[in-house]
Scaffold this motif. Structure first.
Motif, mmCIF file in Angstrom:
data_model
loop_
_atom_site.group_PDB
_atom_site.id
_atom_site.type_symbol
_atom_site.label_atom_id
_atom_site.label_comp_id
_atom_site.label_asym_id
_atom_site.label_seq_id
_atom_site.Cartn_x
_atom_site.Cartn_y
_atom_site.Cartn_z
ATOM 1 N N ILE A 2 51.755 17.232 17.209
ATOM 2 C CA ILE A 2 51.668 16.867 18.617
ATOM 3 C C ILE A 2 53.056 16.449 19.081
ATOM 4 N N ILE A 6 51.436 17.387 23.707
ATOM 5 C CA ILE A 6 50.988 18.778 23.709
ATOM 6 C C ILE A 6 50.854 19.245 22.271
ATOM 7 N N ILE A 7 49.733 19.873 21.978
ATOM 8 C CA ILE A 7 49.523 20.399 20.628
ATOM 9 C C ILE A 7 50.367 21.650 20.464
ATOM 10 N N ASP A 67 44.423 25.650 11.972
ATOM 11 C CA ASP A 67 45.432 25.003 12.814
ATOM 12 C C ASP A 67 46.763 25.734 12.810
ATOM 13 N N GLY A 92 49.385 23.566 23.977
ATOM 14 C CA GLY A 92 48.220 23.116 24.721
ATOM 15 C C GLY A 92 47.025 22.955 23.812
ATOM 16 N N MET A 93 45.851 22.763 24.400
ATOM 17 C CA MET A 93 44.639 22.596 23.607
ATOM 18 C C MET A 93 44.394 23.846 22.765
ATOM 19 N N LEU A 94 44.223 23.645 21.474
ATOM 20 C CA LEU A 94 44.140 24.760 20.539
ATOM 21 C C LEU A 94 42.734 25.338 20.511
ATOM 22 N N PRO A 95 42.585 26.632 20.855
ATOM 23 C CA PRO A 95 41.251 27.234 20.821
ATOM 24 C C PRO A 95 40.900 27.735 19.423
ATOM 25 N N GLU A 119 34.439 29.526 26.432
ATOM 26 C CA GLU A 119 35.440 28.685 27.070
ATOM 27 C C GLU A 119 36.628 29.546 27.459
ATOM 28 N N TYR A 121 40.464 30.060 28.900
ATOM 29 C CA TYR A 121 41.774 29.410 28.904
ATOM 30 C C TYR A 121 42.726 30.172 29.821
ATOM 31 N N HIS A 134 46.035 23.429 31.597
ATOM 32 C CA HIS A 134 44.804 22.695 31.887
ATOM 33 C C HIS A 134 43.814 22.741 30.713
ATOM 34 N N GLU A 135 42.700 22.096 30.901
ATOM 35 C CA GLU A 135 41.602 22.132 29.937
ATOM 36 C C GLU A 135 40.889 23.480 30.061
#
Length: 311
Positions: A2, A6-7, A67, A92-95, A119, A121, A134-135
Motif C-alpha cells: 500500500i 493506494i494498493i 495479490d 487501486g482496489m485489487l479485483p 463488479e 471497474y 473509484h470503488e
C-alpha cells in the motif's frame, strides 16, 4: 503493498517490461501469455490506434486472483512480428477474477472491466499503469451466485451509452443477457434500470460444461456478437468454442435499451473450433471489415489471440 493509500500490485520485475512472445504453433494463433496465469479472459481495442489485417493495439484482462498476479496487459500486434505484451501494474482496489473489458466510447485510455461476480471497474490505462478509479460498481440486478464473463459498451446515434452484459450459463442453464443505460462520469459509474433481459443458449458447443456466453461485444449497428465455449474442467482440455451473430440491441423512443436475441434454432456459428483445435475463446473484439479478434484462456496452455475474417 500500500502506497499513499493506494494498493499497488502486478506481476513484478521482468514481467513489467514489454517482451515479445513466440507465436503459437497452430496457424494464425499468437501466444500472449503462458500457463495458468497467462490466459485472456477479456479484450478491448485501443481507441484511435491503427487497426486492420494483423494490426491492432489492445488491452487484455486476466482472471487471476493472487495479490502479485497480473490483472491487465497491453498487446501490440503487427504482421510478421511476435506480439509485444506488457503486463501493467494495477493501482487501486485489487479485483479478483476479471472476466471482461470494453473501451469507453469517446474516451481514449478509459475502459470498464468486469469481475466474475458482477463488479464493474472504471480503469484508466496511461503512463505504463492501470489505475482503477473509484470503488467498483455492482451491476444492477446482480444476484448471489451469478457468474459473469461478458460486458460491452455501445453508444447510439443520440450519444447515449448503453451497457450489455450476461451471465455465462452452464449446460442446461441458459445465459441471461441484460442491458441498461450507463453514465461514466467523474464520480464513477452509474447504471440505469435494467430495461432488457433475455435468456440465450447456443447449439454448439454441445458437450462438457457449455458456457453459452463467454464474451460479447456490440457492433456500431447494434449487432450483438457472442462467443461460447465448453470446458471439461480439466486444465489440458480439450476445449471447444464458437462465435455467433446473436441478436441486436436497439433503443426505443423512450431511450430504453431493447434486446432481440436469436433463438437457439436460428443460430449458426460464424466461427467454430472443435476439440481437435482445443481453444477456449473467452474474449472477442471486432475491427472494421468484419474482422474478428479472438482471445483464449486455454488454462495450462496460456492465452492466445487470432484474427479471423468472417466473410
Amino acid at each position: 503493498m500500500i502506497r499513499n493509500g493506494i494498493i499497488v500490485t502486478a506481476a513484478l520485475c521482468a514481467s513489467l517490461v514489454a517482451a515479445p512472445l513466440s507465436s503459437a504453433a497452430s496457424a494464425g494463433w499468437q501466444r500472449v501469455g503462458s500457463g495458468m496465469q497467462g490466459g485472456v479472459s477479456g479484450i478491448a481495442l485501443v481507441e484511435g490506434a491503427p487497426a486492420g489485417d494483423e494490426l491492432a493495439d489492445a488491452v487484455v484482462v486476466r482472471d487471476n486472483k493472487g495479490d502479485r498476479e497480473s490483472r491487465l496487459a497491453t498487446v501490440r500486434l503487427r504482421a510478421g512480428h511476435a506480439p509485444v505484451v506488457t503486463e501493467l501494474p494495477w493501482l487501486g482496489m485489487l479485483p479478483a477474477d476479471l472476466e471482461a473489458i470494453d473501451t469507453v466510447p469517446g474516451r481514449a485510455g478509459h475502459y470498464i472491466a468486469l469481475a466474475g461476480r458482477g463488479e464493474a471497474y472504471h480503469v484508466v490505462v496511461a503512463d505504463g499503469r492501470a489505475l482503477a478509479e473509484h470503488e467498483p460498481t455492482a451491476l444492477p440486478g446482480r444476484h448471489e451466485g451469478d457468474n459473469y464473463e461478458s460486458f460491452a459498451l455501445h453508444r447510439d446515434r443520440s450519444g447515449r451509452t448503453f451497457a450489455v452484459w450476461a451471465t455465462r450459463g452452464s449446460g442446461a442453464e441458459k445465459a441471461v443477457v441484460h442491458a441498461s443505460s450507463v453514465r461514466i462520469g467523474p464520480d464513477g459509474l452509474t447504471f440505469g434500470t435494467v430495461s432488457a433481459r433475455q435468456e440465450f443458449a447456443v447449439p454448439f458447443p454441445d458437450e462438457d460444461e457449455v458456457r453459452h456466453i463467454s464474451d460479447l461485444k456490440v457492433l456500431d449497428d447494434g449487432t450483438v456478437m457472442v462467443s461460447a465455449a465448453s470446458d471439461p474442467n480439466v486444465n489440458d482440455g480439450p476445449f471447444t468454442s464458437a462465435v455467433y451473430d446473436a441478436g441486436r440491441l436497439t433503443v426505443n423512443p423512450a431511450h430504453d435499451a431493447v434486446l432481440r436475441m436469436k433463438p437457439e434454432h436460428a443460430l449458426t456459428p460464424l466461427s467454430r473450433f472443435t476439440r481437435q483445435d482445443n481453444r477456449k475463446i473467452e474474449a472477442v473484439a471486432f475491427l472494421p471489415g468484419r474482422l474478428g479478434l479472438w482471445g483464449t484462456d486455454d488454462e495450462n496452455f496460456g492465452g492466445s489471440l487470432m484474427f479471423e475474417h468472417l466473410g
